[in-house]
Design a protein around this motif. Sequence first.
Motif, mmCIF file in Angstrom:
data_model
loop_
_atom_site.group_PDB
_atom_site.id
_atom_site.type_symbol
_atom_site.label_atom_id
_atom_site.label_comp_id
_atom_site.label_asym_id
_atom_site.label_seq_id
_atom_site.Cartn_x
_atom_site.Cartn_y
_atom_site.Cartn_z
ATOM 1 N N VAL A 190 72.373 98.213 27.624
ATOM 2 C CA VAL A 190 71.594 97.233 26.863
ATOM 3 C C VAL A 190 71.527 95.898 27.600
ATOM 4 C CG1 VAL A 190 71.750 95.715 24.845
ATOM 5 C CG2 VAL A 190 71.767 98.178 24.546
ATOM 6 N N ILE A 191 72.650 95.471 28.144
ATOM 7 C CA ILE A 191 72.678 94.195 28.865
ATOM 8 C C ILE A 191 71.734 94.238 30.061
ATOM 9 C CG2 ILE A 191 74.113 92.669 30.277
ATOM 10 C CD1 ILE A 191 76.450 93.330 28.433
ATOM 11 N N ILE A 192 71.797 95.329 30.825
ATOM 12 C CA ILE A 192 70.916 95.478 31.982
ATOM 13 C C ILE A 192 69.458 95.536 31.536
ATOM 14 C CG2 ILE A 192 70.276 97.005 33.887
ATOM 15 C CD1 ILE A 192 73.207 97.854 34.026
ATOM 16 N N THR A 193 69.202 96.274 30.460
ATOM 17 C CA THR A 193 67.835 96.404 29.943
ATOM 18 C C THR A 193 67.261 95.054 29.553
ATOM 19 O OG1 THR A 193 68.240 98.651 29.115
ATOM 20 C CG2 THR A 193 66.425 97.420 28.116
ATOM 21 N N ILE A 194 68.021 94.274 28.816
ATOM 22 C CA ILE A 194 67.539 92.967 28.365
ATOM 23 C C ILE A 194 67.302 92.044 29.548
ATOM 24 C CG2 ILE A 194 68.157 90.891 27.064
ATOM 25 C CD1 ILE A 194 69.650 92.692 25.097
ATOM 26 N N PHE A 195 68.220 92.055 30.501
ATOM 27 C CA PHE A 195 68.076 91.196 31.682
ATOM 28 C C PHE A 195 66.809 91.545 32.461
ATOM 29 C CE2 PHE A 195 68.735 90.781 36.296
ATOM 30 C CZ PHE A 195 68.828 89.392 36.397
#
Length: 247
Positions: A190-195
């Motif tokens: 999720v963190i990578i996706t949002i970034f």
Amino acid sequence: MLVYLVVFVFGAVVGSFLNVCIFRIPRGESLILPPSRCPNCNKRIAIYDNIPILSYILLKGKCSSCNSKIPIRYPIVEVLNGLFYTLLFFSFGWGFQFLVYSAFLSVLIIITFIDIDHQIIPDRITLPGIFLGILLASTLLPLGIKNSLLGVFLGGGLFYLTAVLSRGGMGGGDIKLIAMIGAFIGWKGVIITIFLAALSGSLVGIFLMVFMGKGRKHKISFGPFLASGATFSLFWGKDLIEWYLNI
């Protein structure tokens, strides 16, 4: 090599059905009946005119009955889904992970093109997807239920907070989509996706303002950027994290 070709063809065939979903879901139509028809002349498409990718080339992108143009999106979706399935098979081999993530990526393709066309992300896709992702994470995927739940609440919570603070700057469809993504790929994903979604969305927004004359209030569908970020995270998220930690 033959097995990869078979997987690609299978993905392309599924991609043909995805085109049906993309067209019919926003209209509330059945995905099964009536059979595929030309949206312009309403004539049923023959089986030999409905071969993924190949039919578009042979028909030169036109309906065989009324000669109206067939949107280029149709072969793009078929090729894209075929490539994703091939890459999944290369990354995970044959097994439950391949089956689950092939369905996941196909759903992201459907959401992407519906959001581009209509600027909506249907709840009938994302809400069941959240619960299905949690269920599969706790049974078939090595992700685990804790990681899945953290992904749901981290992604959905951050986007909900953004929507509250920005007073509607984040749509409800995006909130449910990122929660669904978190259910399938966990909190790190999720963190990578949002970034990646924020980065690519900002670059596209700047391009539209500088070169296309769009204003700051011009609406851009964010679903495609989230879907792209999730796809990248699924395949190369671990490599990206390792690269970042090493530097």
